[in-house]
Design an enzyme around this catalytic site. Sequence first.
Site, PDB file in Angstrom:
ATOM      1  N   SER A 154       0.838  -1.351  -0.218  1.00 39.54           N
ATOM      2  CA  SER A 154      -0.053   0.020  -0.024  1.00 39.54           C
ATOM      3  C   SER A 154       0.995   1.191   0.021  1.00 39.54           C
ATOM      4  CB  SER A 154      -0.951   0.111   1.181  1.00 39.54           C
ATOM      5  OG  SER A 154      -1.690   1.332   1.248  1.00 39.54           O
ATOM      6  N   TYR A 167      -2.084  -0.874  10.310  1.00 36.12           N
ATOM      7  CA  TYR A 167      -2.344  -1.022   8.755  1.00 36.12           C
ATOM      8  C   TYR A 167      -0.994  -0.801   8.097  1.00 36.12           C
ATOM      9  CZ  TYR A 167      -3.785  -1.029   3.915  1.00 36.12           C
ATOM     10  OH  TYR A 167      -3.907  -1.141   2.554  1.00 36.12           O
TER      11      TYR A 167
HETATM   12  N1  LIG Z   1      -8.594  -0.860  -2.270  1.00 36.58           N
HETATM   13  C1  LIG Z   1      -7.464  -0.113  -2.161  1.00 36.58           C
HETATM   14  O1  LIG Z   1      -7.612   1.082  -2.563  1.00 36.58           O
HETATM   15  C2  LIG Z   1      -6.122  -0.474  -1.563  1.00 36.58           C
HETATM   16  C3  LIG Z   1      -5.059   0.190  -1.613  1.00 36.58           C
HETATM   17  C4  LIG Z   1      -3.950  -0.133  -1.279  1.00 36.58           C
HETATM   18  C5  LIG Z   1      -4.046  -1.559  -0.957  1.00 36.58           C
HETATM   19  N2  LIG Z   1      -4.783  -2.353  -0.830  1.00 36.58           N
HETATM   20  C6  LIG Z   1      -4.565  -3.620  -0.515  1.00 36.58           C
HETATM   21  O2  LIG Z   1      -5.048  -4.750  -1.608  1.00 36.58           O
HETATM   22  C7  LIG Z   1      -5.614  -5.881  -1.004  1.00 36.58           C
HETATM   23  C8  LIG Z   1      -6.876  -6.156  -1.222  1.00 36.58           C
HETATM   24  O3  LIG Z   1      -7.772  -5.095  -0.512  1.00 36.58           O
HETATM   25  P1  LIG Z   1      -9.275  -4.813  -1.113  1.00 36.58           P
HETATM   26  O4  LIG Z   1      -9.389  -3.456  -1.130  1.00 36.58           O
HETATM   27  O5  LIG Z   1      -9.610  -5.669  -2.096  1.00 36.58           O
HETATM   28  O6  LIG Z   1     -10.056  -5.162   0.167  1.00 36.58           O
HETATM   29  P2  LIG Z   1     -11.433  -5.912   0.671  1.00 36.58           P
HETATM   30  O7  LIG Z   1     -12.081  -5.425  -0.413  1.00 36.58           O
HETATM   31  O8  LIG Z   1     -11.502  -5.598   2.086  1.00 36.58           O
HETATM   32  O9  LIG Z   1     -11.114  -7.476   0.429  1.00 36.58           O
HETATM   33  C9  LIG Z   1     -10.200  -7.959   1.640  1.00 36.58           C
HETATM   34  C10 LIG Z   1     -10.238  -9.326   1.343  1.00 36.58           C
HETATM   35  O10 LIG Z   1      -9.434 -10.207   2.499  1.00 36.58           O
HETATM   36  C11 LIG Z   1     -10.383 -11.048   2.941  1.00 36.58           C
HETATM   37  N3  LIG Z   1      -9.909 -11.139   4.201  1.00 36.58           N
HETATM   38  C12 LIG Z   1      -9.928 -10.283   5.380  1.00 36.58           C
HETATM   39  N4  LIG Z   1      -9.791 -10.933   6.629  1.00 36.58           N
HETATM   40  C13 LIG Z   1      -9.401 -12.266   6.455  1.00 36.58           C
HETATM   41  C14 LIG Z   1      -9.318 -13.189   6.993  1.00 36.58           C
HETATM   42  N5  LIG Z   1      -9.084 -13.212   8.521  1.00 36.58           N
HETATM   43  N6  LIG Z   1      -9.205 -14.532   6.535  1.00 36.58           N
HETATM   44  C15 LIG Z   1      -9.324 -14.816   5.336  1.00 36.58           C
HETATM   45  N7  LIG Z   1      -9.507 -13.836   4.578  1.00 36.58           N
HETATM   46  C16 LIG Z   1      -9.577 -12.326   5.019  1.00 36.58           C
HETATM   47  C17 LIG Z   1     -11.594 -10.532   2.746  1.00 36.58           C
HETATM   48  O11 LIG Z   1     -12.578 -11.694   3.084  1.00 36.58           O
HETATM   49  P3  LIG Z   1     -14.199 -11.387   3.237  1.00 36.58           P
HETATM   50  O12 LIG Z   1     -14.722 -10.792   2.065  1.00 36.58           O
HETATM   51  O13 LIG Z   1     -14.787 -12.847   3.450  1.00 36.58           O
HETATM   52  O14 LIG Z   1     -14.112 -10.634   4.387  1.00 36.58           O
HETATM   53  C18 LIG Z   1     -11.767 -10.037   1.364  1.00 36.58           C
HETATM   54  O15 LIG Z   1     -11.656 -11.140   0.511  1.00 36.58           O
HETATM   55  C19 LIG Z   1      -5.072  -5.618   0.607  1.00 36.58           C
HETATM   56  O16 LIG Z   1      -4.191  -6.213   0.897  1.00 36.58           O
HETATM   57  C20 LIG Z   1      -5.028  -3.957   0.806  1.00 36.58           C
HETATM   58  O17 LIG Z   1      -4.259  -3.697   1.922  1.00 36.58           O
HETATM   59  C21 LIG Z   1      -6.148  -1.993  -1.435  1.00 36.58           C
END
Ligand SMILES: NC(=O)c1ccc[n+]([C@@H]2O[C@H](COP(=O)([O-])OP(=O)(O)OC[C@H]3O[C@@H](n4cnc5c(N)ncnc54)[C@H](OP(=O)(O)O)[C@@H]3O)[C@@H](O)[C@H]2O)c1
Length: 248
Positions: A154, A167
């Site tokens: 991130s 985080y």
């Molecule tokens: N979106 C952004 O703008 C952004 C920016 C920078 C970095 N990121 C990074 O990109 C990655 C994906 O983020 P996202 O935005 O797609 O987030 P998201 O929509 O919140 O999805 C997160 C995923 O992680 C799973 N997860 C969370 N806790 C878990 C656990 N205890 N065991 C197993 N699975 C778990 C969730 O499962 P459930 O759906 O079942 O809860 C979901 O599938 C992350 O590493 C995040 O830090 C995102």
Amino acid sequence: MHEYQAPSQLLANRTIVVSGAGAGIGRAAAKAYAAHGATVVLIGRTQSKLESCYDEIVAEDHPEPVIVVMDFANASEGEYMNLRDRLAETFGHIDGILVNASLLGERKPLEQTSLKSWNELMQVNVTAGFLLVKSLLVLCQRSPNDASIILTSSSVGRKGRAYWGAYAISKFATEGMMQVLADELENVSNVRVNSINPGATNTEMRRTAYPAERPSDNPSPAERMNTYLYLMGPDSIGVNGQACNAFG
Ligand SMILES: NC(=O)c1ccc[n+]([C@@H]2O[C@H](COP(=O)([O-])OP(=O)(O)OC[C@H]3O[C@@H](n4cnc5c(N)ncnc54)[C@H](OP(=O)(O)O)[C@@H]3O)[C@@H](O)[C@H]2O)c1
């Protein structure tokens, strides 16, 4: 990298593990990898979300995925070893891992961050990634071609920012894990290791972190996939230890 155009069968005959495959970026990556020929192993904690991702992949006539329900907040090391044994029995080897699942955690000053939320976040964002890679690396090393491990970072894992707490610190740890692994595997393995910062992307996590934002102002997860495809496929052979971005 973010403008990379993947050949349609980039990942044919490859088996790719994706954590957090039920929603957001992980789901888009699993679907993109499957659309480019891979058999994907969908790992996540919510079975119904994994099943709907599975259904969408199968409906498109892509290779049939495998579902693994696992809660990274409390999975034992034995569960990761069982996963390794199951994948070894089914596939013999794997060709890539996208470590993607993460929690956002509390958005407050470090001084006010509870130990409970710190521990849970570090377990999911750092320890689970470590255990996934530790248990499955041997299967990557058995890949007959090359294999790729991608860890998800991130912007706040590259420059700290106030109130991003555990985080942000977990993402610095992720970058550290990527560098250590990449250095260990350089020249002695067919496995490369890199990190991706997806950038602001319209997912549940982003909407929670920025409630005042208009969600549609950010690209969808599907629009972020070029870098994810490039780093997972053989066109990135030789790229190792790099902190990459999924945006321009
Ligand atoms: N979106 C952004 O703008 C952004 C920016 C920078 C970095 N990121 C990074 O990109 C990655 C994906 O983020 P996202 O935005 O797609 O987030 P998201 O929509 O919140 O999805 C997160 C995923 O992680 C799973 N997860 C969370 N806790 C878990 C656990 N205890 N065991 C197993 N699975 C778990 C969730 O499962 P459930 O759906 O079942 O809860 C979901 O599938 C992350 O590493 C995040 O830090 C995102």
